[in-house]
Design an enzyme around this catalytic site. Structure first.
Site, mmCIF file in Angstrom:
data_model
loop_
_atom_site.group_PDB
_atom_site.id
_atom_site.type_symbol
_atom_site.label_atom_id
_atom_site.label_comp_id
_atom_site.label_asym_id
_atom_site.label_seq_id
_atom_site.Cartn_x
_atom_site.Cartn_y
_atom_site.Cartn_z
ATOM 1 N N GLY A 31 0.820 -1.208 0.000
ATOM 2 C CA GLY A 31 0.000 0.000 0.000
ATOM 3 C C GLY A 31 0.852 1.255 0.000
ATOM 4 O O GLY A 31 2.063 1.212 0.228
ATOM 5 N N CYS A 32 0.198 2.378 -0.256
ATOM 6 C CA CYS A 32 0.909 3.646 -0.385
ATOM 7 C C CYS A 32 1.431 4.133 0.962
ATOM 8 O O CYS A 32 2.604 4.477 1.100
ATOM 9 C CB CYS A 32 0.015 4.691 -1.033
ATOM 10 S SG CYS A 32 -1.622 4.826 -0.313
ATOM 11 N N TYR A 33 0.553 4.168 1.956
ATOM 12 C CA TYR A 33 0.998 4.582 3.290
ATOM 13 C C TYR A 33 2.075 3.637 3.805
ATOM 14 O O TYR A 33 3.040 4.033 4.467
ATOM 15 C CB TYR A 33 -0.174 4.529 4.270
ATOM 16 C CG TYR A 33 -1.132 5.685 4.205
ATOM 17 C CD1 TYR A 33 -0.679 7.000 4.341
ATOM 18 C CD2 TYR A 33 -2.498 5.484 4.057
ATOM 19 C CE1 TYR A 33 -1.575 8.065 4.325
ATOM 20 C CE2 TYR A 33 -3.394 6.546 4.044
ATOM 21 C CZ TYR A 33 -2.924 7.834 4.179
ATOM 22 O OH TYR A 33 -3.807 8.879 4.179
ATOM 23 N N THR A 34 1.859 2.357 3.518
ATOM 24 C CA THR A 34 2.753 1.321 4.012
ATOM 25 C C THR A 34 4.150 1.473 3.435
ATOM 26 O O THR A 34 5.143 1.390 4.164
ATOM 27 C CB THR A 34 2.180 -0.048 3.602
ATOM 28 O OG1 THR A 34 0.778 0.037 3.547
ATOM 29 C CG2 THR A 34 2.603 -1.098 4.548
ATOM 30 N N THR A 94 5.619 4.082 2.239
ATOM 31 C CA THR A 94 6.291 5.252 2.807
ATOM 32 C C THR A 94 6.745 4.972 4.234
ATOM 33 O O THR A 94 7.888 5.257 4.610
ATOM 34 C CB THR A 94 5.341 6.474 2.843
ATOM 35 O OG1 THR A 94 4.401 6.401 1.779
ATOM 36 C CG2 THR A 94 6.113 7.765 2.765
#
EC number: 1.2.1.38
Lengths: 348, 348, 348, 348
Positions: free
Chosen positions: D150-153, D155
């Protein structure tokens, strides 16, 4: 009618003061000071005021101003107010300083974080830190100087105060992650604040060094009887005009339920007009306070890690600057505290 | 206190009505109608109203509502007001319709452009087109229906009216290029209005077919005694919340100087509180009117092509919708026309 | 490998040149000139280039530069290129000038609109106006100076060219209403371009006086064999980073159908890689071209007024500046015209 | 040429996959699946692709698709990929799943946080968590399923990984305050994601409950050999299209200098093309990575509180979704890992 003078009337906070004071039934603006735009029509600098304000910008002569007005708002860079104020001025006029000059009681901390010599340390003690919800009782007709709190500071302190005061959290574990609209950066012509530099981006800045840090520490320190409180405060720049959102984290100091924490907030804010503790599970959003003097607060207990996440939102130019200054003026002159500030937030 | 009901209270214009009416000393909001959010707390739908509005959303029952209030604002999609209104209702209550149902005097044009059968054509004639600056004299205590003008329309007509009325321009050459903030598109959940679709983009839409075209033509037609006036109106969507900017072009019909044109504007607007004709060479900008009921107007004679460029800016939710509706209410009930509307524009 | 130097590498167009040239397989950037940031690492000025560009900014010494590179891009304020260029330089290197110095063939018009003395009028005639789709045949290996067209100009001309050339419209009736993202205003530190001044607002500027006006008139004049063409061009500032949208209006000069007009556009653009004439009734939107070298064009016949509305959209930093400059470079050096420019638009 | 099919091609990540794959020299897109837009031209849904993509949208038939392509990207809501995949399909085609179906190794945690029954738990073990910088060695020609992070992950993990792995921080004290552009919310038509709701506002959401939390915990848990790691992850919505910024806080586990921490980052990222550890005191900003596959990382030791503030920024649609998926595809098929991804960030 109370006569008002503004020094620094052409900054964003100055313009917001004008907007709010125009809607205040008991005051008259008689002096719009602006070194940069002297002799220009105020409504040529801020055309929103066209046909509403006829005056031209004046210089920053505080001595002359003190003869003509009842209260001076200084919405200027740090250091100016402290360098202008003196006994004679204070004998004639009240000062509400929107800069940081009189916020920190410890002058060494001021000089260290602001990298400025303080020119009037003798007035620091008498200046009241004008966070009305907490220091209301200290403001009265004899008060001469109000140190109007900063925008980040107001949000952070109001969000955390009941948790610290009621010993719900361990104050040594406080981490404040703050996000601000760009008007907080002021109206100076800097590349970093150009539309194309700010728009479509997000960044932290002043990490570990932002000047609002010791102000929050000092005030929350009073709440828990500590003069050595240290916390982390990290500001971020957001591509929007107005609004501050604070997301604060801390370890719980005792076993609490939602109801316990809600009761702590209610104890301090239940009767406050400008503090709105949101319904359970609702998170503050800056859009819901825009243009108003409200602070919205929400929180969430995080049982997996035994921490709490407390959030606060306000409009940095209103409750974070000009609105709070007017609120302080109301206290100083014995007006209703929300006179001129019963403004519903504007959305969208 | 005048008792007010709002049908369509949860659209953007409805919420703006609530904001403005909360600041109006002579009215009380007693009914917030919203079919979509019935029984929900209004402040859960619009959290800006938390602690300011306690009521829950009600249904759209205009008959019941007519018994309880003095004036109904309908801030709903086209067709609803015309389908609900009847003689009995009109005998009890005044209607200020923010939709287009009673704006066009020619019902055929309404049905053609709106692709809707008009359910109450019998009331079209008596309805007053509520552009106060022009039709103020037609509104009085006996008026039963106000057709509150559209946002694009208000900007376009006020910008061009003196030029048409004073025969400064050839009305057959009018081209209106209009730009609107996104709140004009309403609060419906559509992909086209998502943040990522609107942000960082600009487009024209409804080219040659936008429904505000005949409304502008009809009203400017009255100004020049023409019932066949045709003009071009092209709306554009701008990535901002509020604001309409109109840039209008027309051929000059006679030799005029700046002073001549200025005099024409002054003739109609010099005494108007809400119309601000800007200083020479200043162009209206939507930021200077945000949150207020002002219309800012500027113009430039273009001698190289013998044309004029006339520009107008307003806040689509205030002077373009809710503010103008309140202004009409003030006229209907004999209040000061700017009561509740003396709000300085908010910047930034 | 063609060696490239950029003078004015730290403006927005300069940075965009760097982005595009990094993706071009046949060139090497060897000189990044920037008077303001001399000796600083380029990637400290534009951190997007961190780890991609190692060089430091150099001065603007065109003579030295001419010895080291094959082509110089000047992305500087008006006047600089004309003041630096001379015969010796032109004997060694090709110049692609992104400023206006060599765009206008009539030096009097240049000096009048730009309020600048032209320092090298002797080179104006040989400079090719680098609107590749129209002047491609004039560019070859012997061309020494390309006058890279302006952003508003490219959009306006490409949108209107077939209509003028095919005598579909009356050129004396052209009105161009243009809207631009804020990167078009450059990276200078000006209050007017601060985030809070541009965001949430829309305005016209340079009404009747914008310098791109004569450039459009001159080029469209060539298309219809007129040296006295006059039109209205009104630019607007939009709160977005990139993108230009042109909405152009003109009276039809003859009876035409949609198919006739479509055929006119196809005649000139059917084989063009970078010009996309949209399907019927589709309007160009800047979001669909962002980051790419495409121009999107749409039009609508308005039979009620016998006019046509023609619309064009492009990315001002790509097809309106750096992309077109690379396209010209490709022509100059015999590369595929779209080498390095086959970039799909990025959305959202 | 590797033949590619995309299921969910009309979401924002799907469109970004198309953009990136068009620039990849070794692949051909042969199937654009979209249940919502079936049979419509892809370029009518995403006009940025006009003249670049001619195909129409197809249905989501994974079995048929498996016969026609070499690799399938699933850019769909959670649950779809797990419900479609089976042994036969996996025998024919590789799957790169951009949803969360195969990210969490613990199926109970998946079902608890996603409130979904997992339809293919038998494939979880073999699926490689495709964070290339950390799990590169696990991907090879035999890999059948990539769980694209995932995107948040992405980062969060890349920002914290060296600090956890090298035991610089106490992992039990990690607090991640994340800020995301709105494209992360997808293209669904929801009121909450309308322009006027997101613009000019900032809020936290999913506080204490966001589904990326256990994904971060699981992966950082591997780094420190803990299967019970708990941390706080708070996402925020920012009014911008793209970009994620993570500000992470943790207590230092040992006495370290700037150089020590820098060395830890360098140990893992020095040779990584897509990870850029910024110069001392520089903070990541989302604008500097927009459109690219880069992650920018910075950090600051906070000696007053003995904590560290680590920050990371990436483009959520590129390194946070489509770009990382292409990077994984490159690994799967033995291409250069950065093939098609050597794209400079676009600014502004």
């Amino acid at each position: 009618m109370v006569k008002v003078g503004i020094i620094g009337a052409t900054g964003y906070a100055g313009n917001e003061l004008v907007r709010l004071l125009l809607g205040h039934k008991d005051v008259e603006i008689v002096w719009l000071g602006s070194r940069s735009y002297i002799d220009q029509k105020y409504s040529d600098v801020y055309r929103n005021m066209f046909k509403l304000v006829d005056a031209r910008c004046m210089d920053d002569n505080m001595e002359q101003l003190a003869d003509e007005v009842d209260v001076i708002f200084t919405a200027t860079p740090q250091g100016l107010c402290a360098s202008l104020v003196n006994d004679e001025i204070l004998s004639k006029v009240k000062i509400i300083d929107l800069s940081a000059d009189f916020r920190l009681k410890n002058v060494d901390i001021y000089e260290k974080w602001y990298k400025l010599e303080h020119k009037s340390p003798q007035y620091i003690d008498e200046a009241v830190y004008g966070l009305c919800e907490i220091n209301r009782d200290k403001v009265n007709n004899n008060t001469r100087i109000i140190a109007n709190p900063g925008c980040y500071t107001t949000t952070s302190i109001l969000t955390l105060y009941p948790l610290v005061k009621e010993e719900i959290i361990n104050p040594d574990t406080i981490i404040i992650d703050a996000k601000s609209g760009t008007s907080g950066a002021g109206r100076g012509a800097k590349v970093a604040n150009l539309f194309c530099e700010v728009n479509e981006s997000m960044k932290a800045y002043g990490v570990g060094t932002h000047r609002h840090t010791p102000e929050i520490e000092e005030q929350l320190g009073y709440a828990c009887g500590r003069d050595d409180l240290k916390l982390i405060f990290t500001p971020h720049l957001v591509p929007m005009n107005r609004g501050i959102l604070v997301t604060a984290y801390a370890n719980l100091a005792k076993d609490v339920t939602y109801e316990d924490v809600k009761a702590a907030y209610d104890k301090y804010y239940d009767k406050e007009y400008f503090v709105r503790v949101l319904p359970k599970d609702a998170c503050p959003e800056t859009r819901w306070v825009e243009g108003s003097n409200f602070v919205d607060i929400g929180f969430k207990i995080e049982p997996r890690t035994n921490r709490i996440i407390a959030m606060g939102a306000l409009d940095n130019l209103v409750k974070g600057a000009a609105g709070q200054a007017v609120q302080n003026m109301n206290l100083l002159f014995g007006f209703e505290e929300n006179e001129g500030l019963k403004i519903a937030p504007m959305f969208p």
